[in-house]
Enzyme design. Structure first.
Site, PDB file in Angstrom:
ATOM      1  N   GLU A   1       0.801  -1.538   0.232  1.00 12.02           N
ATOM      2  CA  GLU A   1       0.201  -0.092   0.184  1.00 12.02           C
ATOM      3  C   GLU A   1       0.649   1.177   0.073  1.00 12.02           C
ATOM      4  OE1 GLU A   1      -3.253  -0.006  -0.033  1.00 12.02           O
ATOM      5  OE2 GLU A   1      -3.231  -1.827  -0.762  1.00 12.02           O
TER       6      GLU A   1
ATOM      7  N   SER B   1     -47.391   2.443 -13.183  1.00 14.47           N
ATOM      8  CA  SER B   1     -48.943   2.960 -12.934  1.00 14.47           C
ATOM      9  C   SER B   1     -48.659   2.094 -11.666  1.00 14.47           C
ATOM     10  CB  SER B   1     -49.227   1.189 -14.132  1.00 14.47           C
ATOM     11  OG  SER B   1     -49.482   1.736 -14.887  1.00 14.47           O
TER      12      SER B   1
END
Length: 762
Positions: free
Chosen positions: A139, A410
């Protein structure tokens, strides 16, 4: 009048102003003279430092320009830093995301956890050396050297990504990643990256390097719903982070980049391949030798098999977000961060919902070109009994039930009809189903035809599009008879009523709003429908029923501290709407959703190009919304709300009502159920009858199917000719069953169905 002021006073005033003018002139002259003398002295002093010729252009001018640009850049940086530093305004910033929550179902059984695994008894120096080295090597190798932003590492990542033509290497330091975890979201924007950089520098100023590394190891998301390396070690390897081996440490360090992609319980080969990359990083960084990592390469880590541990992850994510908001309402003096939370979830209903969605997509998803679905089941108090946010949580953690806004079609119309009933209409009011236009927009019905005069009950049963639009105009005309644009006024009333039901979606004003063109979420839509069986009382969706501390002390309880139901519409209107919507299930577009003996009402919804298919319905006990579609908004293959959504709703609600006392719906009653005395013994002992309304592939004939039908037709013609010849050759013999019948039906068909009753009329 001229003698009012004595002459000697006039002279005194004149002298005063002359004196004042002289003093001002003298002061200005003296000041200018002093400034000029000061400037001359300054110029004489600065002449000592004058640099001319080549030295001026080599040193002085560049330094001057650098100072000017630097000052301007500083102003710009301070401007950009303001949003970032606002994130740190909270004095409790270090505790903003460190909740640790254990979740129980509604009956008190543990079902999962979320948040940081609090284990402060593991200081940084007790973490294995191989785990820290693997993290840093992968990292941020220069973590202890930079000031929060690794400029060299960022430049290297930019070059690598440019050469690869894509994102191959990240340039964020550990401090930047921690800043994102603590303060920011995961959105990929320039603004977020700028804020991340400023917050990283701020963290470096406030905390030591070891404190930053410890926070990162404790708070990074590691997949599987776990945060922190210790929680991940327990989840993946059933051991503490103290005890992980080199191979396991490499696998854990590989999760920081993409925890979902490399989670070993989901994709073990990918996790091992990523762990091998981490081992390469350890060697490249000089932290370990090839000989030291050789054993880990030969013996990769094994993760605990958790494939059979079905965890309601979409539900738990939603509950954890709700818990975060709830904790923010607690007094600031309250410092507890570890909680045990009892949820409204019913694991049996949750399992039934997950199975129903997966079964329908697996069986019919390819035929309908549908890849995703979402559903929410709620009780009439607003407690969420089940939630499915997508087909596969491992593949996508995006919760389509709470975060996706889709057009309801709807299924939005009940809010329109409710508004009409509130404004003088009745279920039997007549509206003409005929052409209507608002500006240049003219709504069309599903079959591109009109039915003439229909009642509101008939209109909602047949899902007619024109009627809700005409109702919006009529509502506006009743509100303001002389208004130039009554439809706009009517739509405003419809939105107002939808807000009363609990819809918080934007609902912008568009002519097509009455037929469901505005977007809503599945969660809000499902709980809003609870207003109908609740005698007009709207409720708030929630997952948390009870909150206790880790020691068992009660902190919060929904029935005591939560918002109370509010009367949104009159009970009589809710009953009328329930009666109207029951026809949708019994004889309308949602017959597949019908439940034997259980009163049911609801509404289907299908949007333009069949992009979304809905069914939202309710009983006297629960309400449920089901949505099918695609994440990329691509059309389905003519899927309607009455197909897979209605059938899925039926399967879920059938399971939800097992062992539950069925309640009536005001306006419907208890529904219809066959009396036991009318059931014959043969029928009682027979296998359960399969519903004739089971969904199947859409009615689209493929080329292969057409070829098969042509061949079958030819075979039938040949068989008929052969049968005719046989009958002419032997007229005295009894006529045998025709070949046509033999091909069309099995020979024992008549025997198997000798006692069958007459066919039912549709």
């Amino acid at each position: 009048m001229r003698q009012i002021i004595p002459p000697h006073w006039k002279q005194k005033v004149r002298n005063f102003f002359l004196d004042l003018d002289a003093r001002i002139d003298s002061s200005l002259f003296s000041s200018a003279k002093g400034i000029r003398e000061l400037y001359e002295r300054y110029s004489t002093f600065m002449d000592r430092f004058y640099v001319g010729r080549w030295k001026r252009w080599v040193f002085i001018e560049p330094l001057s320009e650098a100072a000017t640009l630097g000052l301007g850049g500083l102003v710009v940086m301070l401007t950009l830093a303001i949003p970032a530093f606002r994130e740190t305004a909270d004095e409790d910033w270090l505790k903003k995301s460190d909740l640790a929550v254990s979740f129980l179902d509604r009956y008190g059984n543990p079902i999962g956890s979320r948040g940081i695994k609090h284990n402060d008894s593991i200081p940084l120096e007790d973490f294995p050396d191989v785990l820290i080295k693997a993290t840093l090597a992968t990292e941020d190798r220069r973590f202890y050297e930079h000031f929060g932003i690794d400029i060299a590492g960022t430049a290297r990542a930019l070059v690598t990504n440019a050469q690869a033509g894509g994102v191959r290497q990240g340039g964020s330091s550990i401090t930047q990643q921690l800043a994102k975890n603590l303060f920011l979201s995961n959105e990929r924007t320039i603004e977020r990256k700028v804020n991340e950089a400023f917050l990283a520098v701020w963290l470096e100023w406030r905390l030591t390097k070891n404190e930053i590394l410890k926070l990162y190891l404790d708070r990074a998301y590691m997949g599987g719903g776990t945060f922190g390396v210790d929680g991940a070690a327990h989840f993946y390897f059933n051991k503490s982070a103290r005890d992980v081996t080199l191979a396991e440490a490499a696998m854990l360090a590989g999760l920081f980049k993409a925890p979902t992609k490399y989670a070993p319980h989901i994709n073990l080969p990918a996790a091992r391949a990523r762990a091998n990359v981490v081992l390469d990083n350890l060697v490249d960084a000089g932290f370990m030798t090839e000989g030291q990592v050789f054993g880990a390469r030969r013996n990769p880590a094994f993760a605990v098999d958790r494939r059979d541990e079905a965890s309601p992850n979409y539900y738990l994510d939603y509950a954890f977000d709700e818990m975060r908001k709830l904790v923010d309402t607690f007094p600031k003096s309250y410092t507890e961060r570890v909680f045990v939370v009892r949820l409204a979830i019913d694991t049996n209903v949750q399992k039934a919902a997950e199975d129903a969605v997966e079964n329908q997509l697996r069986q019919f998803g390819r035929d309908y070109h549908a890849t995703q679905a979402a559903t929410v089941v709620s009780d009439l108090d607003g407690g969420i009994r089940a939630m499915v946010g997508g087909r596969d949580y491992g593949a996508s953690q995006f919760n389509r039930a709470t975060d996706a806004y889709r057009q309801p079609g709807s299924s939005f119309k009940p809010y329109v009809y409710t508004t009409a009933l509130l404004n003088g209409f009745t279920p039997n009011s007549i509206v003409v189903d005929g052409p209507v236009c608002i500006g240049n927009w003219c709504p069309q019905n599903y079959g591109h035809s009109y039915s003439g005069s229909v009642t509101l009950t008939q209109a909602i049963t047949r899902s007619i599009n024109v009627v809700p639009v005409k109702l919006s105009i009529a509502i506006g005309q009743k509100e303001q008879p002389k208004a130039p644009n009554p439809a706009k006024i009517g739509r405003a009333k419809i939105v107002e009523v939808a807000r009363r039901f609990g819809l918080k979606a934007p609902l912008p004003d568009t002519p097509s709003l009455p037929i469901g063109s505005d977007e809503v979420t599945v969660l809000e839509h499902a709980v809003a429908y609870a207003t109908f069986p609740n005698r007009g009382k709207a409720v708030t969706p929630h997952s948390v029923l009870e909150v206790r501390t880790g020691a068992g002390d009660l902190v919060w309880r929904w029935d005591r501290d939560g918002p109370k139901p509010r009367q949104a519409i009159p009970a009589s209107v809710a009953a009328d709407m329930a009666g109207m919507m029951s026809h949708v299930v019994s004889e309308g577009t949602a017959r597949r959703a019908a439940l034997d003996g259980i009163p049911t009402a609801g509404k289907t919804g299908t949007t333009n190009a069949y992009r979304d298919a809905w069914f939202v319905g309710y009983t006297g006990n629960f309400t449920c919304a089901v949505w099918y579609g695609n994440d990329d908004y691509s059309p389905t293959n003519r899927m309607t709300g009455g197909s897979l959504p209605a059938q899925t709703w039926h399967d879920i609600m059938l399971a939800a009502h097992q062992g539950v006392e069925v309640r009536e719906i005001p306006g419907i009653g208890m529904g219809q159920k066959l009396p036991p005395q009318h059931v014959s013994n043969a029928q009682a002992n027979a296998a359960p009858k399969v519903l004739e309304t089971k969904p199947g592939p859409p009615p689209v004939l493929t080329k292969r199917g057409a070829d098969i039908l042509v061949r079958v037709e030819k075979l039938l013609d040949d068989a008929a000719k052969t049968a005719k010849k046989s009958a002419d050759a032997d007229t005295k013999a009894a006529r045998p069953p025709s070949a046509t019948s033999a091909l069309a039906f099995p020979q024992n068909y008549a025997e198997e169905n000798a006692n069958a009753s007459a066919p039912r009329k549709n």
